[in-house]
Motif scaffolding. Structure first.
Motif, PDB file in Angstrom:
ATOM      1  N   ASP A 155      15.308  30.148   0.662  1.00 41.33           N
ATOM      2  CA  ASP A 155      14.375  29.088   0.307  1.00 41.33           C
ATOM      3  C   ASP A 155      13.360  28.904   1.423  1.00 41.33           C
ATOM      4  OD1 ASP A 155      15.763  28.676  -2.022  1.00 41.33           O
ATOM      5  OD2 ASP A 155      17.112  27.208  -1.107  1.00 41.33           O
ATOM      6  N   ALA A 156      12.303  28.199   1.095  1.00 41.14           N
ATOM      7  CA  ALA A 156      11.280  27.936   2.110  1.00 41.14           C
ATOM      8  C   ALA A 156      11.857  27.094   3.239  1.00 41.14           C
ATOM      9  CB  ALA A 156      10.096  27.210   1.475  1.00 41.14           C
ATOM     10  N   MET A 157      11.310  27.270   4.446  1.00 39.72           N
ATOM     11  CA  MET A 157      11.726  26.447   5.575  1.00 39.72           C
ATOM     12  C   MET A 157      11.310  25.010   5.300  1.00 39.72           C
ATOM     13  SD  MET A 157      10.820  28.862   8.824  1.00 39.72           S
ATOM     14  CE  MET A 157       9.147  29.155   8.233  1.00 39.72           C
ATOM     15  N   ARG A 158      12.285  24.133   5.285  1.00 34.33           N
ATOM     16  CA  ARG A 158      11.987  22.760   4.927  1.00 34.33           C
ATOM     17  C   ARG A 158      11.807  21.888   6.154  1.00 34.33           C
ATOM     18  NH1 ARG A 158       9.216  22.526   0.645  1.00 34.33           N
ATOM     19  NH2 ARG A 158      10.157  23.638  -1.080  1.00 34.33           N
ATOM     20  N   THR A 159      11.507  20.649   5.884  1.00 37.44           N
ATOM     21  CA  THR A 159      10.993  19.723   6.875  1.00 37.44           C
ATOM     22  C   THR A 159      11.793  19.698   8.159  1.00 37.44           C
ATOM     23  OG1 THR A 159      10.132  18.357   5.129  1.00 37.44           O
ATOM     24  CG2 THR A 159      10.482  17.284   7.226  1.00 37.44           C
ATOM     25  N   SER A 160      11.134  19.983   9.242  1.00 41.75           N
ATOM     26  CA  SER A 160      11.724  19.778  10.557  1.00 41.75           C
ATOM     27  C   SER A 160      11.375  18.391  11.087  1.00 41.75           C
ATOM     28  CB  SER A 160      11.231  20.840  11.528  1.00 41.75           C
ATOM     29  OG  SER A 160       9.835  20.781  11.641  1.00 41.75           O
ATOM     30  N   THR A 161      10.315  17.788  10.564  1.00 41.71           N
ATOM     31  CA  THR A 161       9.927  16.423  10.934  1.00 41.71           C
ATOM     32  C   THR A 161       9.497  15.678   9.676  1.00 41.71           C
ATOM     33  OG1 THR A 161       7.697  17.216  11.392  1.00 41.71           O
ATOM     34  CG2 THR A 161       9.200  17.078  13.258  1.00 41.71           C
ATOM     35  N   PRO A 162      10.440  15.245   8.809  1.00 47.14           N
ATOM     36  CA  PRO A 162      10.056  14.606   7.545  1.00 47.14           C
ATOM     37  C   PRO A 162       9.421  13.237   7.769  1.00 47.14           C
ATOM     38  CG  PRO A 162      12.418  14.495   7.865  1.00 47.14           C
ATOM     39  CD  PRO A 162      11.889  15.341   8.965  1.00 47.14           C
ATOM     40  N   GLU A 163       8.410  12.943   7.012  1.00 49.58           N
ATOM     41  CA  GLU A 163       7.762  11.637   7.060  1.00 49.58           C
ATOM     42  C   GLU A 163       8.580  10.643   6.245  1.00 49.58           C
ATOM     43  OE1 GLU A 163       3.590  11.223   6.670  1.00 49.58           O
ATOM     44  OE2 GLU A 163       3.192  13.329   7.153  1.00 49.58           O
ATOM     45  N   LEU A 164       8.658   9.407   6.742  1.00 48.30           N
ATOM     46  CA  LEU A 164       9.494   8.376   6.121  1.00 48.30           C
ATOM     47  C   LEU A 164       8.685   7.266   5.482  1.00 48.30           C
ATOM     48  CD1 LEU A 164      12.115   8.027   9.010  1.00 48.30           C
ATOM     49  CD2 LEU A 164      12.212   9.522   7.023  1.00 48.30           C
ATOM     50  N   TRP A 165       7.365   7.394   5.373  1.00 50.91           N
ATOM     51  CA  TRP A 165       6.554   6.279   4.893  1.00 50.91           C
ATOM     52  C   TRP A 165       6.883   5.906   3.451  1.00 50.91           C
ATOM     53  CZ3 TRP A 165       3.419   7.025   0.688  1.00 50.91           C
ATOM     54  CH2 TRP A 165       3.089   8.339   0.370  1.00 50.91           C
ATOM     55  N   ARG A 166       7.341   6.863   2.662  1.00 51.44           N
ATOM     56  CA  ARG A 166       7.664   6.553   1.267  1.00 51.44           C
ATOM     57  C   ARG A 166       8.820   5.552   1.182  1.00 51.44           C
ATOM     58  NH1 ARG A 166       6.419  11.846   1.720  1.00 51.44           N
ATOM     59  NH2 ARG A 166       4.785  12.708   0.369  1.00 51.44           N
ATOM     60  N   TRP A 167       9.773   5.683   2.094  1.00 51.46           N
ATOM     61  CA  TRP A 167      10.898   4.740   2.088  1.00 51.46           C
ATOM     62  C   TRP A 167      10.429   3.332   2.455  1.00 51.46           C
ATOM     63  CZ3 TRP A 167      15.290   6.422   0.038  1.00 51.46           C
ATOM     64  CH2 TRP A 167      15.525   7.792   0.010  1.00 51.46           C
ATOM     65  N   PHE A 168       9.503   3.243   3.385  1.00 55.64           N
ATOM     66  CA  PHE A 168       8.987   1.931   3.767  1.00 55.64           C
ATOM     67  C   PHE A 168       8.181   1.309   2.625  1.00 55.64           C
ATOM     68  CE2 PHE A 168      10.015   3.702   7.842  1.00 55.64           C
ATOM     69  CZ  PHE A 168      10.428   2.620   8.605  1.00 55.64           C
ATOM     70  N   VAL A 169       7.408   2.111   1.925  1.00 53.44           N
ATOM     71  CA  VAL A 169       6.656   1.600   0.772  1.00 53.44           C
ATOM     72  C   VAL A 169       7.610   1.125  -0.314  1.00 53.44           C
ATOM     73  CG1 VAL A 169       5.081   2.247  -1.089  1.00 53.44           C
ATOM     74  CG2 VAL A 169       4.613   2.985   1.248  1.00 53.44           C
ATOM     75  N   GLY A 170       8.674   1.906  -0.563  1.00 49.53           N
ATOM     76  CA  GLY A 170       9.652   1.499  -1.573  1.00 49.53           C
ATOM     77  C   GLY A 170      10.339   0.201  -1.213  1.00 49.53           C
ATOM     78  N   ALA A 171      10.708   0.038   0.062  1.00 49.69           N
ATOM     79  CA  ALA A 171      11.344  -1.212   0.484  1.00 49.69           C
ATOM     80  C   ALA A 171      10.383  -2.387   0.352  1.00 49.69           C
ATOM     81  CB  ALA A 171      11.827  -1.075   1.930  1.00 49.69           C
ATOM     82  N   ALA A 172       9.101  -2.154   0.692  1.00 49.91           N
ATOM     83  CA  ALA A 172       8.114  -3.224   0.559  1.00 49.91           C
ATOM     84  C   ALA A 172       7.965  -3.662  -0.889  1.00 49.91           C
ATOM     85  CB  ALA A 172       6.770  -2.758   1.117  1.00 49.91           C
ATOM     86  N   LEU A 173       7.980  -2.727  -1.812  1.00 49.25           N
ATOM     87  CA  LEU A 173       7.871  -3.082  -3.234  1.00 49.25           C
ATOM     88  C   LEU A 173       9.071  -3.900  -3.696  1.00 49.25           C
ATOM     89  CD1 LEU A 173       6.453   0.258  -4.718  1.00 49.25           C
ATOM     90  CD2 LEU A 173       5.243  -1.903  -4.388  1.00 49.25           C
ATOM     91  N   LEU A 174      10.254  -3.550  -3.223  1.00 49.48           N
ATOM     92  CA  LEU A 174      11.443  -4.329  -3.587  1.00 49.48           C
ATOM     93  C   LEU A 174      11.316  -5.778  -3.107  1.00 49.48           C
ATOM     94  CD1 LEU A 174      14.328  -1.782  -2.878  1.00 49.48           C
ATOM     95  CD2 LEU A 174      13.467  -2.528  -5.091  1.00 49.48           C
ATOM     96  N   PHE A 175      10.833  -5.938  -1.872  1.00 49.37           N
ATOM     97  CA  PHE A 175      10.668  -7.302  -1.355  1.00 49.37           C
ATOM     98  C   PHE A 175       9.546  -8.044  -2.074  1.00 49.37           C
ATOM     99  CE2 PHE A 175      13.062  -5.689   2.338  1.00 49.37           C
ATOM    100  CZ  PHE A 175      13.999  -6.710   2.446  1.00 49.37           C
TER     101      PHE A 175
END
Length: 699
Positions: A665-685
């Protein structure tokens, strides 16, 4: 964890958070009303307590929720990344295939080149996603340099080594697929050169093993012994493609009757490369008008060790000498081992046409499949003409070769003249050529080597042209039999050579571009050579120095040779024009430039050289290229795919000598971005804050 854009987020937070808190300090202007009791207005009186802001803030859940939502949104804008323990490569080269097979449509309607580009962009984004050193909690700074090389019949560097990921992604977006064949050799050479360069530039703490080559392709890649990558392995990204259904036209040619020039036979080969049996109609169009339709039933393609290597590499259908290095090389170039070979199910179609002058032929498969580029093929039929030949030989009673050739030519439906070698050399240019081209369709030299060869067709018997790369090394006066000959080639069709014996055979030195047609004890007996607009057949013994003239097959040889050299018999014989090949376009006398119309209706300007010939190499697409120069009808040139390897669209692991190919498989994220998780948490709040607000209003 670190952040990619911390200062942008900090600037936004410095403005938004104080503004929110300030809103809770604002005193509202209210209208005074007399009420009987304040019991039911207890909630409303809390807003009047502006003189005790800190007490009100401690009890206001909405403010806390809104502050938390803003904080999560600001953190998302800061683009947090979590660095893993996977070490990043010092340099990565992405090889992206953009050949004809990459235009295959996959499920969902996306073609393979689009899927490969998406994968390449996703791969590029995994590198260099490190944040500001001011807010880095752990992890070393990223330093991966990325290069992108796109290849089809030629390779080019799309993006040189850079650490700018946005630039890499933008340049990958601009890659366009072509109808060209796959040639990874040049791409690996480029990768090898740049990896060697980066090795020199490495610091003592790095190593060459830190460099990685990633291949994004469907695996339809030819190999060979000269495909080498000494700087490491190639990581092949598999699992991207699934389509296998394809029926294609793999060859098309025509034969014009020598006796009836307006009678034409069109031959087309249709093959099924899919896993299921199919039925289809194949139409033949002449100048855009439907002339004939043939129905074909094709079985499913099969795999096995008994399959031929690659039908596209057999030239015009001839068999290669079984025990020669040339035959082994061609087998290696097929890019498939015997165990992994693929045998498509094919059908040969024959269309008969009468009363046909010059025309544009088109064969078309009336069927939709995953690859559309090989469902059509074209051929340009020139107008028939009565051929003219010139025999250059010494008319002498002792020259038996002259007498044999004269009698053979007299039996053919053509006009021919005779000249002695001395007369040929003394003739003026106007007597032999016009606009740089020989006025005779074929010139036959009998035991006369010469360098006076304008563009045209030539048959050398017992002699050789005096051009670069060709010479007579020695002459063997002993008798010898012919060892091997390609009896499927148009020149030797119906020519029986089993009992032919020759002596005084010259050993002719030829360039690598020459094609062997007859092989003798010491090398080539009959060869075909194309050099700067000159089409030549070279026979290394004189007719009288053999018993061939006593055989019934001898008159057939000049008949076939003239047909082949002039193109009167077979079109697209050995080397049909394919995407990536240069078109050689003669322009009329006095015309130095012309407009060339491409298959997509766009136009390019072409300029003639000092010999009146223009060349156009940007043949990226299959179709008809037409040139309008002068007052006559446009000249047309057909470019076809005709490559069984490209038509075989099944995804597979490439295999070739000299390169270690590792599937995965392709070489996957060595430094994944986490902004999507923060956006999801903000929407829940946000939803929770909305719920709390509405509950308070209803009370």
């Amino acid at each position: 964890m670190s952040f990619l854009t911390p200062w942008v987020a900090a600037a936004i937070g410095a403005v938004v958070i104080p503004s929110l808190i300030l809103l809770y300090f604002l005193k509202l202007r209210r209208r005074q009303e007399m009420v009987p009791s304040t019991l039911l207005w207890k909630r409303a009186t809390q807003d009047l307590q502006v003189n005790a802001p800190f007490q009100r803030l401690r009890k206001n859940l909405l403010l806390l929720l809104q502050l938390l939502i803003l904080l999560l949104a600001i953190l998302a804008l800061a683009r947090p990344v979590m660095e893993s323990q996977i070490g990043q490569e010092d340099s990565v080269i992405i090889l992206l295939d953009r050949s004809a097979s990459m235009r295959t449509k996959e499920e969902g309607g996306r073609d393979r080149i689009t899927v490969a580009k998406s994968e390449a962009k996703a791969l590029a984004r995994t590198f260099n996603r490190s944040g500001s050193s001011w807010l880095r909690f752990f992890g070393a700074p990223a330093k991966t340099r990325i290069m992108v090389i796109a290849f089809a019949e030629r390779a080019s560097v799309v993006c040189p080594f850079t650490t700018n990921i946005d630039e890499v992604v933008s340049l990958i977006d601009g890659i366009q697929s072509t109808d060209g064949r796959t040639n990874i050799r040049e791409a690996l050479d480029l990768a090898e050169a740049y990896l060697t360069q980066t090795t020199v530039e490495q610091t003592p703490g790095t190593s060459q093993a830190a460099s990685t080559v990633v291949l994004l392709s469907d695996g339809a890649i030819p190999g060979g012994p000269d495909v080498v990558l000494r700087s490491g392995a190639v990581r092949f990204v598999n699992g991207l493609f699934n389509a296998t259904d394809n029926v294609g036209i793999t060859s098309m040619r025509f034969e014009r009757s020598y006796e009836e020039p307006t009678r034409l036979t069109v031959l087309a080969q249709v093959e099924n490369f899919g896993d299921k049996a199919v039925e289809a109609d194949v139409s033949l169009l002449v100048d855009g008008a439907l002339k004939d339709v043939e129905h074909v039933s094709l079985g499913a393609a099969k795999s096995g060790a008994d399959s031929p290597a690659d039908p596209s590499q057999t030239g015009d259908g001839g068999s290669e000498p079984p025990a020669t290095a040339e035959g082994e090389a061609k087998s290696e170039e097929s890019g498939q081992s015997a165990a992994g070979a693929r045998r498509p199910s094919g059908a040969a179609l024959v269309f008969e046409l009468t009363s046909l002058e010059g025309a544009l032929l088109e064969a078309r498969i009336a069927r939709s499949d995953a690859l559309e580029v090989d469902n059509r093929a074209w051929a340009v039929v020139p107008a028939p003409k009565r051929l003219r030949a010139l025999l250059v030989s010494q008319p002498d009673d002792k020259n038996l070769g002259y007498e044999f050739l004269r009698r053979a030519l007299a039996q053919l439906p053509l006009e021919y003249d005779e000249m002695s070698p001395a007369a040929y050399e003394a003739a003026s240019d106007d007597e032999l050529q016009k606009d740089g081209r020989c006025i005779y369709d074929t010139v036959i030299f009998d035991k006369h080597s010469t360098k006076r060869l304008p563009r045209g067709a030539y048959l050398f018997i017992g002699c050789a042209p005096e051009i670069d790369g060709v010479s007579i090394e020695s002459v063997d006066d002993s008798a010898q039999r012919l060892i091997w000959w390609d009896d499927t080639h148009p020149v030797l069709r119906h020519v029986e050579l089993a009992y032919v014996v020759a002596w005084n055979v010259a050993k002719v030195v030829l360039p690598d571009t020459a094609r062997l047609l007859i092989e003798g004890r010491d090398g080539a007996i009959l060869s075909r050579l194309v050099d700067e607009g000159r089409h030549m057949l070279i026979l290394s013994f004189a007719v009288e120095n053999s018993n061939w003239w006593t055989k019934p097959s001898f008159p057939v040889f000049p008949y076939n040779a003239i047909q082949f050299l002039t193109g009167a018999g077979v079109s697209d014989e050995d080397e049909p024009a394919r995407p990536g090949d240069a078109l050689r376009i003669p322009l009329p006398a006095g015309v130095t430039a012309a407009k060339l119309q491409l298959p997509d209706r766009s136009e390019r300007e072409i300029v003639a050289d000092d010999q009146g010939v223009a060349r156009f190499a940007a043949t990226r697409d299959v179709g008809v290229y037409s040139v309008e120069a002068g007052d006559g009808a446009p000249d047309k040139y057909a470019v076809n795919l005709f490559d069984a390897r490209e038509s075989d669209i099944r995804p597979r692991l490439p295999s070739f000598e000299g390169v270690d190919v590792q599937a995965g498989d392709a070489m996957r994220t060595s430094t994944p971005e986490l902004w999507r998780w923060f956006v999801g948490a903000a929407l829940l709040f946000v939803f929770f804050e909305w719920y709390v607000y509405n509950r308070r209003v209803l009370i």
